[in-house]
Design an enzyme around this catalytic site. Structure first.
Site, PDB file in Angstrom:
ATOM      1  N   TYR A   1       0.877  -0.982   0.042  1.00 20.51           N
ATOM      2  CA  TYR A   1      -0.048  -0.066  -0.135  1.00 20.51           C
ATOM      3  C   TYR A   1       0.862   1.315   0.153  1.00 20.51           C
ATOM      4  O   TYR A   1       0.258   2.285  -0.517  1.00 20.51           O
ATOM      5  CB  TYR A   1      -0.776   0.004   1.181  1.00 20.51           C
ATOM      6  CG  TYR A   1      -2.207  -0.604   1.118  1.00 20.51           C
ATOM      7  CD1 TYR A   1      -2.539  -1.988   0.838  1.00 20.51           C
ATOM      8  CD2 TYR A   1      -3.495   0.099   1.014  1.00 20.51           C
ATOM      9  CE1 TYR A   1      -3.514  -2.706   0.805  1.00 20.51           C
ATOM     10  CE2 TYR A   1      -4.748  -0.701   1.028  1.00 20.51           C
ATOM     11  CZ  TYR A   1      -4.635  -1.682   0.794  1.00 20.51           C
ATOM     12  OH  TYR A   1      -5.826  -2.285   0.285  1.00 20.51           O
TER      13      TYR A   1
ATOM     14  N   LYS B   1       3.074 -15.360   2.061  1.00 21.28           N
ATOM     15  CA  LYS B   1       3.563 -15.962   1.010  1.00 21.28           C
ATOM     16  C   LYS B   1       4.988 -16.235   0.763  1.00 21.28           C
ATOM     17  O   LYS B   1       5.577 -15.936  -0.067  1.00 21.28           O
ATOM     18  CB  LYS B   1       2.733 -15.551  -0.337  1.00 21.28           C
ATOM     19  CG  LYS B   1       1.548 -15.422  -0.726  1.00 21.28           C
ATOM     20  CD  LYS B   1       0.921 -17.054  -1.155  1.00 21.28           C
ATOM     21  CE  LYS B   1       1.639 -17.200  -2.477  1.00 21.28           C
ATOM     22  NZ  LYS B   1       1.049 -18.469  -3.039  1.00 21.28           N
TER      23      LYS B   1
ATOM     24  N   ASP C   1      -3.071 -17.977   0.248  1.00 20.74           N
ATOM     25  CA  ASP C   1      -4.042 -18.862  -0.391  1.00 20.74           C
ATOM     26  C   ASP C   1      -4.559 -19.825   0.213  1.00 20.74           C
ATOM     27  O   ASP C   1      -5.661 -20.045   0.186  1.00 20.74           O
ATOM     28  CB  ASP C   1      -3.472 -19.092  -1.784  1.00 20.74           C
ATOM     29  CG  ASP C   1      -2.135 -20.049  -1.631  1.00 20.74           C
ATOM     30  OD1 ASP C   1      -1.297 -19.887  -0.721  1.00 20.74           O
ATOM     31  OD2 ASP C   1      -1.671 -20.446  -2.598  1.00 20.74           O
TER      32      ASP C   1
ATOM     33  N   ASP D   1      -6.448  -7.150   3.705  1.00 20.92           N
ATOM     34  CA  ASP D   1      -7.542  -6.576   3.252  1.00 20.92           C
ATOM     35  C   ASP D   1      -8.481  -7.512   2.416  1.00 20.92           C
ATOM     36  O   ASP D   1      -9.661  -7.502   2.685  1.00 20.92           O
ATOM     37  CB  ASP D   1      -7.091  -5.490   1.932  1.00 20.92           C
ATOM     38  CG  ASP D   1      -8.225  -4.690   1.164  1.00 20.92           C
ATOM     39  OD1 ASP D   1      -9.122  -4.407   1.850  1.00 20.92           O
ATOM     40  OD2 ASP D   1      -7.968  -4.822   0.057  1.00 20.92           O
TER      41      ASP D   1
ATOM     42  N   ASP E   1     -12.339  -9.227   3.900  1.00 19.27           N
ATOM     43  CA  ASP E   1     -13.699  -9.266   3.335  1.00 19.27           C
ATOM     44  C   ASP E   1     -14.227 -10.728   3.241  1.00 19.27           C
ATOM     45  O   ASP E   1     -15.537 -10.846   3.481  1.00 19.27           O
ATOM     46  CB  ASP E   1     -13.570  -8.576   1.762  1.00 19.27           C
ATOM     47  CG  ASP E   1     -13.722  -7.361   1.561  1.00 19.27           C
ATOM     48  OD1 ASP E   1     -13.583  -6.600   2.877  1.00 19.27           O
ATOM     49  OD2 ASP E   1     -14.058  -6.976   0.539  1.00 19.27           O
TER      50      ASP E   1
END
Ligand code: IPM
Ligand code: MG
Length: 369
Positions: free
Chosen positions: A143, A194, A227, A251, A255
């Site tokens: 970001y 990751k 993932d 983020d 959700d």
């Protein structure tokens, strides 16, 4: 008498003002009942600020945010401002607040209310009793990483660049928040990255493990690829207690976690800075849902995430756990009574408007107080 608590309210765009209005009604209720009084200042952010001042966050608003005891934030963005240059878009207002207030720890609790089990797209047994705390790093990573930008190459094609970058102190301070929360919960942390493809993820994993070994041996720590975490969240979400992850993965995963609870309209959040010598932390509270331009101004939005964010403010900024529970219980009772905004509607329940949900919460508060 201790000084009144200084609150800055930034309703923003889209459904922001209408959900925030329901919070303002609860603030008035607290005041009338003499439970708590807040010095409230309201200001513009996002597209609304751009329309008034040509910037998504005026410097005066930034200063007020730094001086406030807590900031309550609605939502920003909408189609009207989508074609603005990147630096003037509504979202930049929120990102600047996060960065300049140094709100590195974003707490996003995903809890399933029993009354809403049927509103989730997942089977009841998968989500009943679910209680996850996502701790998202909020001031670093891709970001804010440099270099960033879009450049035109000699052959006329273009190149877009963003940088994922984390340092040891950035990782350690957010991991510490996660371990401390886990101690007060069920003692389990999943650290998500990751590390299989990103060096920044490898560093993340090593630093989190080091901190756990040195200071939190009582905490059960698992490492998980992002993932896989997304998959596990819908497969078996109850395996999680606290999840700590970077800005971008946080983020996405929040959700995803939000929908386990039935609606994005249910998820509150707290963004916290480091405590200063007097124990005071900068803090901003916001619903995780966005500005929902498609239903804005129609009095249809679900104000519960915003109300629950207000409850988090009472708990984390003002140490008013009892008053926070009061608001949370009012929400629970309204849901138990079958009060539903459109996003939560199930067979047999009636749809209420945003302000009618506010009415129902005030009625429950009257009963509980
Ligand atoms: C969130 C939002 C923001 C983010 C946007 C509005 C900039 O999606 O808080 O989750 O990406 O952080
Ligand atoms: Mg988001």
């Amino acid at each position: 008498m201790p000084a009144n608590k200084k609150l800055l309210i930034l309703p923003g765009d889209g459904i922001g003002p209408e959900v925030m209005h329901q919070v303002e009604r609860v603030i008035e209720w607290f005041d009338k009942r003499r439970i708590a009084t807040f010095d409230v200042t309201e200001d513009l952010v996002g597209g609304a600020a751009y329309d008034a001042h040509g910037t998504p966050l005026h410097n005066d608003t930034m200063r007020r945010a730094l001086e406030a005891d807590a900031v309550l934030f609605g939502a920003v963005g909408g189609p009207k401002w989508e074609s603005l240059p990147f630096g003037l878009r509504p979202e930049r207002g929120l990102l600047r607040l996060r960065k300049e207030m140094d709100l590195f720890a974003n707490l996003r609790p995903a809890m399933v209310f029993d009354a809403l089990i049927g509103a989730s797209t997942l089977r009841p047994e998968v989500i009943r009793g679910l209680d996850i705390m996502i701790v998202r790093e909020l001031t670093g990573g891709v970001y804010f990483g440099e270099p960033r930008g879009i450049e035109t190459l000699p052959d006329g094609t273009r190149r877009g660049v963003n940088t994922q970058v984390y340092t040891t102190p950035e990782i350690v301070r957010v991991a510490r928040v996660a371990f401390e929360l886990a101690r007060k919960r069920h003692g389990k942390v999943h650290s998500v990255e990751k590390a299989n493809v990103m060096e920044s993820g490898e560093l993340w994993r090593e630093e989190v493990q080091k901190l756990r070994d040195a200071e939190y041996p009582d905490i059960e720590l698992h490492h998980m690829y992002a993932d896989n975490c997304a998959m596990q969240l819908v497969r078996n979400p109850k395996q999680f207690d606290v999840i700590v992850t970077d800005n971008l993965f946080g983020d996405l995963l929040s959700d995803c976690a939000a929908m386990l609870t039935g609606s994005l309209g249910m998820l509150p959040s707290a963004s916290l800075g480091a405590a200063d010598s007097s124990g005071r932390r900068r803090a901003l509270y916001e619903p995780v849902h966005g500005s929902a331009p498609d239903i804005a101004g129609q009095n249809k939005a679900n104000p519960l995430a915003c109300l629950l964010s207000f409850a988090m403010m009472l708990r984390y900024s003002f140490d008013m756990g009892q008053e926070a529970s009061l608001v949370e219980n009012a929400v629970k009772r309204a849901l138990d009574a079958g009060v539903r905004t459109a996003d939560l509607v199930q067979g047999g329940t009636k749809t209420v408007s945003c302000s009618e949900m506010g009415d129902a919460i005030l009625k429950e508060l009257d009963r509980l107080a």
